[in-house]
Structure formats: structure tokens, C-alpha cells
Design a protein around this motif. Structure first.
Motif, PDB file in Angstrom:
ATOM      1  N   SER A   1       0.859  -1.185   0.000  1.00  0.00           N
ATOM      2  CA  SER A   1       0.000   0.000   0.000  1.00  0.00           C
ATOM      3  C   SER A   1       0.892   1.230   0.000  1.00  0.00           C
ATOM      4  CB  SER A   1      -0.916  -0.002   1.227  1.00  0.00           C
ATOM      5  OG  SER A   1      -0.150   0.024   2.419  1.00  0.00           O
ATOM      6  N   ASP A   2       0.300   2.369  -0.272  1.00  0.00           N
ATOM      7  CA  ASP A   2       1.095   3.590  -0.420  1.00  0.00           C
ATOM      8  C   ASP A   2       1.596   4.160   0.905  1.00  0.00           C
ATOM      9  OD1 ASP A   2       0.740   3.499  -3.151  1.00  0.00           O
ATOM     10  OD2 ASP A   2      -1.077   4.740  -3.116  1.00  0.00           O
ATOM     11  N   ASP A   3       1.047   3.672   2.025  1.00  0.00           N
ATOM     12  CA  ASP A   3       1.397   4.274   3.314  1.00  0.00           C
ATOM     13  C   ASP A   3       2.511   3.545   4.059  1.00  0.00           C
ATOM     14  OD1 ASP A   3      -0.164   2.056   3.767  1.00  0.00           O
ATOM     15  OD2 ASP A   3      -1.149   2.896   5.544  1.00  0.00           O
ATOM     16  N   LYS A   4       3.108   2.533   3.416  1.00  0.00           N
ATOM     17  CA  LYS A   4       4.205   1.791   4.063  1.00  0.00           C
ATOM     18  C   LYS A   4       5.294   1.519   3.035  1.00  0.00           C
ATOM     19  CE  LYS A   4       1.159  -0.620   7.344  1.00  0.00           C
ATOM     20  NZ  LYS A   4      -0.102  -0.103   6.785  1.00  0.00           N
TER      21      LYS A   4
ATOM     22  N   PHE B   1      11.015   5.923   0.135  1.00  0.00           N
ATOM     23  CA  PHE B   1       9.634   6.165   0.570  1.00  0.00           C
ATOM     24  C   PHE B   1       9.503   7.570   1.161  1.00  0.00           C
ATOM     25  CE2 PHE B   1       6.461   6.026   4.015  1.00  0.00           C
ATOM     26  CZ  PHE B   1       5.335   5.634   3.290  1.00  0.00           C
ATOM     27  N   SER B   2      10.465   7.953   1.996  1.00  0.00           N
ATOM     28  CA  SER B   2      10.435   9.266   2.627  1.00  0.00           C
ATOM     29  C   SER B   2      10.596  10.388   1.595  1.00  0.00           C
ATOM     30  CB  SER B   2      11.547   9.381   3.678  1.00  0.00           C
ATOM     31  OG  SER B   2      11.353   8.448   4.723  1.00  0.00           O
TER      32      SER B   2
ATOM     33  N   ALA C   1       7.357  10.782  -0.258  1.00  0.00           N
ATOM     34  CA  ALA C   1       6.328  11.355   0.617  1.00  0.00           C
ATOM     35  C   ALA C   1       6.525  12.856   0.792  1.00  0.00           C
ATOM     36  CB  ALA C   1       6.358  10.661   1.975  1.00  0.00           C
TER      37      ALA C   1
END
Length: 247
Positions: free
Chosen positions: A77-80, A180-181, A184
Motif C-alpha cells: 500500500s502507499d502508506d508503508k 519512501f520518505s 512522501a
């Protein structure tokens, strides 16, 4: 073994004396079989514990089949960060493989009618049991237990204390977290998605090969336990059948 039928499949699951050959019926949501003697109870009990053992091997194999970048990418998923998912799938495979031995001990308990509750069963309790020694299962079990030694402490660490740690996997996790960071926060990433995917695929492949080889060695020793268990099952079943016929 390698996907082929174990000797116990034919001897236990296809036993002509099995109580389910008389018929199976349903009560509410439960599937039931009538067991009318200690002889039939022994067959049913051995079959149930053997199916649980055989299923644990198959689930370990399934977990390794699913240990691919394609399957992992379809789960994210996009949140992890993806590194979390890679770690999860690898840890799941390790836990699945290591749990096989617990099922082996439960099966031996049922096979020999030791009468131990599942909560009390452990390697030392089983291999030091007089009946286990009497039927020469002790050495087979000790050899099998040694085959599980490579990841034994790692499995305990995952379950009770921490996470699976591997230099390549740790670095991969760090790379995915950085990427990822950056995404984001709308910043430029260090690697292209294609390059990071290639690195990830190589790390997964190396660990998967190692675990596949590890599981194959375990299955070789497990087959030795199966072969002796087949003889023990037939012997104990015949004793119970003679007792039943004498009554």
C-alpha cells in the motif's frame, strides 16, 4: 518428498480400516465421523495429527512460492515502505518452516499414544521418552531437529523479541525507507524505480534460494521419520485390532 505422496498418505489417510470409510455426516456446521473403538480412535487421531503436519510442510512451501517481488508488489500500500513487506514475507517463510518440527512432535505423541497435551510437548520431553527410544525414533528425531538448527534462534527472535536481521536485507530496508520518505516529501529519489526493483529482486532471490535449500534438507530428514513412523503405525494398529477382536 518433493511434492510426491508420502508413505504415510497411503498407510494412514487411505487406511481401509479408517472410521470415515463407514460414512461421514454433518451436524450443524461440523463434519462428524463415528468412532466406535480404541482401534478406530487411534487411526483417526494419527490421521488428524499427520494431516496437520503434512499441511504445515505444504504451507511452508507455499510461503516460499509466494516469496517473489511480483507477489510482494501486488500486496503493498502507499502508506508503508516496500521494505516492510519484503521483511514480512521472509519472516513468514522462516516461521512456517520452523513450525514444522512442532507438528512432528505432536504427531509422534499421537502415534505412540504418549498422552501428552500439546502445551507440554517439547523436543527434550519427546526424545527422552522411553517409548520413543523403544521404537528407535529418538535418533531420527534428533537428526531432524539438527536440520532445523540454522534458523531456530532466528525464529525465536522474530516471535519473541525482534525482527529478522540480515545485512543485505537491512540495507535494502534502509534504501526503501529513504526512497519512501523522499517520495512522501516530494523530493528526488536516489534510485529509479527500475533500479531499486532490480536490487530488491536480487536480495529476495538470494534469501529464497537459501530457504529452499534449507527446507529440502529438512524434508529429507522428515522422510526418514515418516518411513519409521509407517512401521510403528502398522504395528500399533495391529495390536489394537487384535485386542478389539479378542473382546
Amino acid at each position: 518428498m518433493d511434492g510426491s505422496m508420502s508413505c504415510l498418505d497411503k498407510i494412514i489417510l487411505k487406511d481401509c480400516d479408517a472410521p470415515w470409510n463407514k460414512g461421514v455426516y454433518q451436524e450443524e456446521s461440523k463434519i462428524c465421523v463415528d468412532v466406535s473403538s480404541d482401534f478406530e480412535l487411534y487411526i483417526a487421531t494419527c490421521a488428524k495429527s499427520y494431516v496437520a503436519l503434512s499441511s504445515s510442510v505444504e504451507k511452508a512451501e507455499m510461503s516460499l512460492e509466494m516469496l517473489t517481488i511480483e507477489v510482494i508488489q501486488s500486496s503493498i500500500s502507499d502508506d508503508k515502505p516496500m521494505g516492510n513487506y519484503v521483511e514480512y514475507f521472509i519472516e513468514n517463510s522462516i516461521i512456517r518452516i520452523q513450525s514444522i518440527y512442532d507438528r512432528v512432535l505432536i504427531f509422534v505423541n499421537r502415534l505412540l499414544g504418549l498422552g501428552l497435551s500439546d502445551e507440554c510437548i517439547g523436543h527434550n520431553i519427546i526424545v527422552t521418552n522411553d517409548n520413543v527410544k523403544r521404537y528407535s525414533l529418538e535418533k531420527k528425531l534428533r537428526n531432524l531437529n539438527k536440520a532445523f538448527s540454522d534458523y531456530k534462534n532466528i525464529r525465536n527472535t522474530i516471535i519473541h523479541h525482534d525482527r529478522y536481521s540480515d545485512d543485505g536485507l537491512d540495507l535494502l530496508g534502509a534504501l526503501h525507507y529513504v526512497e519512501f520518505s523522499a517520495k512522501a516529501n516530494g523530493k528526488e529519489t536516489i534510485f529509479s524505480e527500475e533500479k531499486l526493483s532490480e536490487i530488491t529482486k536480487d536480495v529476495i532471490s538470494d534469501i529464497k534460494i537459501e530457504l529452499l535449500n534449507y527446507l529440502e534438507k529438512i524434508k529429507e530428514k522428515l522422510e526418514e521419520v515418516y518411513e519409521l513412523s509407517a512401521l510403528i503405525y502398522c504395528h500399533r494398529k495391529n495390536i489394537l485390532k487384535q485386542l478389539e477382536n479378542s473382546n
